[in-house]
Design an enzyme around this catalytic site. Structure first.
Site, PDB file in Angstrom:
ATOM      1  N   ASN A   9       9.301  10.092  -0.277  1.00  0.00           N
ATOM      2  CA  ASN A   9       8.595   9.247   0.694  1.00  0.00           C
ATOM      3  C   ASN A   9       9.444   8.020   0.997  1.00  0.00           C
ATOM      4  O   ASN A   9       9.543   7.121   0.175  1.00  0.00           O
ATOM      5  CB  ASN A   9       7.234   8.852   0.093  1.00  0.00           C
ATOM      6  CG  ASN A   9       6.467   7.896   0.977  1.00  0.00           C
ATOM      7  OD1 ASN A   9       6.819   7.671   2.133  1.00  0.00           O
ATOM      8  ND2 ASN A   9       5.399   7.328   0.431  1.00  0.00           N
ATOM      9  N   LYS A  11       8.898   5.767   3.138  1.00  0.00           N
ATOM     10  CA  LYS A  11       8.084   4.620   3.575  1.00  0.00           C
ATOM     11  C   LYS A  11       8.714   3.972   4.808  1.00  0.00           C
ATOM     12  O   LYS A  11       9.342   4.654   5.605  1.00  0.00           O
ATOM     13  CB  LYS A  11       7.895   3.621   2.423  1.00  0.00           C
ATOM     14  CG  LYS A  11       7.376   4.324   1.167  1.00  0.00           C
ATOM     15  CD  LYS A  11       6.891   3.377   0.112  1.00  0.00           C
ATOM     16  CE  LYS A  11       6.379   4.180  -1.082  1.00  0.00           C
ATOM     17  NZ  LYS A  11       5.857   3.356  -2.144  1.00  0.00           N
ATOM     18  N   HIS A  94      -2.417   7.532   1.144  1.00  0.00           N
ATOM     19  CA  HIS A  94      -1.515   6.809   0.238  1.00  0.00           C
ATOM     20  C   HIS A  94      -2.138   5.450  -0.093  1.00  0.00           C
ATOM     21  O   HIS A  94      -2.787   4.842   0.756  1.00  0.00           O
ATOM     22  CB  HIS A  94      -0.149   6.629   0.904  1.00  0.00           C
ATOM     23  CG  HIS A  94       0.891   6.131  -0.049  1.00  0.00           C
ATOM     24  ND1 HIS A  94       0.961   4.801  -0.413  1.00  0.00           N
ATOM     25  CD2 HIS A  94       1.859   6.759  -0.737  1.00  0.00           C
ATOM     26  CE1 HIS A  94       1.954   4.654  -1.290  1.00  0.00           C
ATOM     27  NE2 HIS A  94       2.518   5.833  -1.505  1.00  0.00           N
ATOM     28  N   GLU A  96      -0.960   2.605  -0.233  1.00  0.00           N
ATOM     29  CA  GLU A  96      -0.573   1.521   0.687  1.00  0.00           C
ATOM     30  C   GLU A  96      -1.407   1.568   1.967  1.00  0.00           C
ATOM     31  O   GLU A  96      -1.715   0.535   2.554  1.00  0.00           O
ATOM     32  CB  GLU A  96       0.934   1.598   0.972  1.00  0.00           C
ATOM     33  CG  GLU A  96       1.735   1.145  -0.248  1.00  0.00           C
ATOM     34  CD  GLU A  96       3.105   1.789  -0.390  1.00  0.00           C
ATOM     35  OE1 GLU A  96       3.608   2.392   0.579  1.00  0.00           O
ATOM     36  OE2 GLU A  96       3.676   1.701  -1.503  1.00  0.00           O
ATOM     37  N   GLU A 164      -1.209   9.025  -8.072  1.00  0.00           N
ATOM     38  CA  GLU A 164      -0.314   7.872  -8.073  1.00  0.00           C
ATOM     39  C   GLU A 164      -1.083   6.637  -8.531  1.00  0.00           C
ATOM     40  O   GLU A 164      -1.744   5.967  -7.718  1.00  0.00           O
ATOM     41  CB  GLU A 164       0.220   7.619  -6.659  1.00  0.00           C
ATOM     42  CG  GLU A 164       1.020   8.777  -6.097  1.00  0.00           C
ATOM     43  CD  GLU A 164       1.965   8.288  -5.007  1.00  0.00           C
ATOM     44  OE1 GLU A 164       3.174   8.469  -5.179  1.00  0.00           O
ATOM     45  OE2 GLU A 164       1.507   7.709  -4.019  1.00  0.00           O
ATOM     46  N   GLY A 170       6.210   1.466  -7.156  1.00  0.00           N
ATOM     47  CA  GLY A 170       7.184   0.430  -6.801  1.00  0.00           C
ATOM     48  C   GLY A 170       7.344  -0.663  -7.842  1.00  0.00           C
ATOM     49  O   GLY A 170       7.944  -1.698  -7.570  1.00  0.00           O
ATOM     50  N   SER A 210       7.079   5.152  -9.524  1.00  0.00           N
ATOM     51  CA  SER A 210       8.302   4.790 -10.248  1.00  0.00           C
ATOM     52  C   SER A 210       9.005   5.984 -10.905  1.00  0.00           C
ATOM     53  O   SER A 210       9.552   5.865 -12.006  1.00  0.00           O
ATOM     54  CB  SER A 210       8.016   3.687 -11.270  1.00  0.00           C
ATOM     55  OG  SER A 210       7.578   2.508 -10.611  1.00  0.00           O
TER      56      SER A 210
HETATM   57  P1  PGA Z   1       7.781   4.633  -5.964  1.00  0.00           P
HETATM   58  O1  PGA Z   1       6.714   5.066  -4.839  1.00  0.00           O
HETATM   59  O2  PGA Z   1       8.454   5.905  -6.425  1.00  0.00           O
HETATM   60  O3  PGA Z   1       8.736   3.709  -5.250  1.00  0.00           O
HETATM   61  O4  PGA Z   1       7.029   3.988  -7.050  1.00  0.00           O
HETATM   62  C1  PGA Z   1       5.945   6.219  -4.961  1.00  0.00           C
HETATM   63  C2  PGA Z   1       5.020   6.383  -3.784  1.00  0.00           C
HETATM   64  O5  PGA Z   1       4.463   5.383  -3.316  1.00  0.00           O
HETATM   65  O6  PGA Z   1       4.788   7.496  -3.296  1.00  0.00           O
END
Ligand code: PGA
Length: 262
Positions: A9, A11, A94, A96, A164, A170, A210
Site C-alpha cells: 500500500n 498510500k 483502512h 486512515e 491492522e 506506521g 509495521s
Molecule cells: P505500515 O502501514 O506498514 O507503514 O505500518 C500498513 C498499512 O497501513 O497498511
C-alpha cells in the site's frame, strides 16, 4: 488451501516518475516469485500507467479506496466501474480512511457490497486503536467491524481481511506474531459464526502494521496468517521483494508434503 497474499500500500506517496521507477525496480524480482499473490496499491492517478507496465506480469493492481456508487454527482470520488478497468482488488475501510475521512462501518459495508457487485475483490481492513487495546476491547471492536462491515454480504472467497492494529501502523511497533495470530483466529471464529466454518476457512486474513523484511517471518510462519498488507516497506523495491520472497519460502515449507511436490 489459501494462497498467501502480500499487498504493498503506497498510500499518498510518489510522483509519477517515482512510481514508475519503483515498479520497474521491483518488477522482475516480484514477477519471478511463485506461490504468493503479489498486489500493488498505487495512488489512483497512477493506476493506468502502472497497469500498463504490469500488463504481462503476474503482479496485480489494487486501488486504495472507492466510492460505493457507480456514477453520479460526487465530485472528486472514484467509482467501482472506473477501477475495474485496472484493478482486481480495492482496499476498503483502512484505518486512515476511518480516522481522517469519517468512514463508518456502515459506509465500509456499502463499499464492500458495491465492490463485490462490480467484481472487485475488497481488502477489508479492521483493527483496534491503542486505547481500545489497552482497555481490553480488541475483540469487541473487531467483532463489530466484521459483523457490521459484512452485514448482508453473502459468503464469498473474494474478500480478503487485513487485521491492522491502529497502534502498529506506521509506528515501527508491530504486533508480535502470536498476538496477531490470536486476533486473526478470533476474526476467523467471528466469520464462522456470521457465515459458516467452511466459508471462514476459505477466506484469507492478512496482518498489517509495521511489517518489514526483519519481522515478516514472524507473522508468515503462523498458520493463521495468510499474508501481509505492507505500507512504508513497500516503497522500497528491494525490501518489498525480500518480504514476498520470504513469504513464498516459509509458506512453501509449511505445505503438506504431497502438495509441495512439483
Ligand atoms: P505500515 O502501514 O506498514 O507503514 O505500518 C500498513 C498499512 O497501513 O497498511
Amino acid at each position: 488451501m489459501r494462497i498467501p497474499l502480500i499487498a504493498g500500500n503506497w498510500k499518498m506517496n510518489t510522483t509519477v516518475k517515482e512510481a514508475v521507477k519503483l515498479v520497474r525496480d521491483m518488477l522482475d524480482g516480484l514477477d519471478r516469485i511463485e506461490g504468493v499473490e503479489k498486489v500493488l496499491c498505487p495512488p489512483f492517478v497512477f493506476l493506468a500507467e502502472i497497469g500498463g507496465i504490469l500488463k504481462s506480469s503476474s503482479i496485480k493492481l489494487c486501488a486504495q479506496n472507492m466510492h460505493f456508487t457507480t456514477k453520479g454527482a460526487y465530485t472528486g470520488e472514484i467509482s467501482p466501474l472506473m477501477l475495474k478497468e485496472w484493478c482486481e482488488f480495492v482496499i476498503l475501510g483502512h484505518s486512515e480512511r476511518r480516522r481522517y475521512f469519517g468512514e463508518s462501518d456502515e459506509i465500509v459495508n456499502k463499499k464492500i457490497t458495491a465492490a463485490l457487485e462490480n467484481r472487485l475483490k475488497p481488502i477489508m481492513c479492521v483493527g483496534e486503536k491503542l486505547e481500545e487495546n489497552e482497555a481490553g476491547r480488541t475483540e469487541e471492536i473487531i467483532g463489530r467491524q466484521i459483523n457490521q462491515g459484512l452485514n448482508n454480504v453473502q459468503p464469498t472467497r473474494n474478500i480478503v481481511i487485513a487485521y491492522e492494529p491502529v497502534w502498529a501502523i506506521g509506528t515501527g511497533k508491530a504486533a508480535s506474531g502470536q498476538q496477531a495470530a490470536a486476533t486473526i483466529k478470533f476474526i476467523r471464529n467471528t466469520l464462522a459464526k456470521l457465515w459458516s466454518e467452511d466459508a471462514a476457512q476459505d477466506l484469507r486474513i492478512l496482518y498489517g502494521g509495521s511489517v518489514t523484511s526483519n519481522n515478516v517471518a514472524e507473522f508468515i510462519s503462523q498458520s493463521e496468517i495468510d499474508g501481509a498488507l505492507v505500507g512504508g516497506a513497500s516503497l522500497r523495491a528491494e525490501e518489498f521483494v525480500n518480504i514476498v520472497n520470504q513469504t513464498a519460502a516459509i509458506k512453501e515449507r509449511s505445505l503438506p508434503a504431497e502438495q509441495s511436490k512439483p
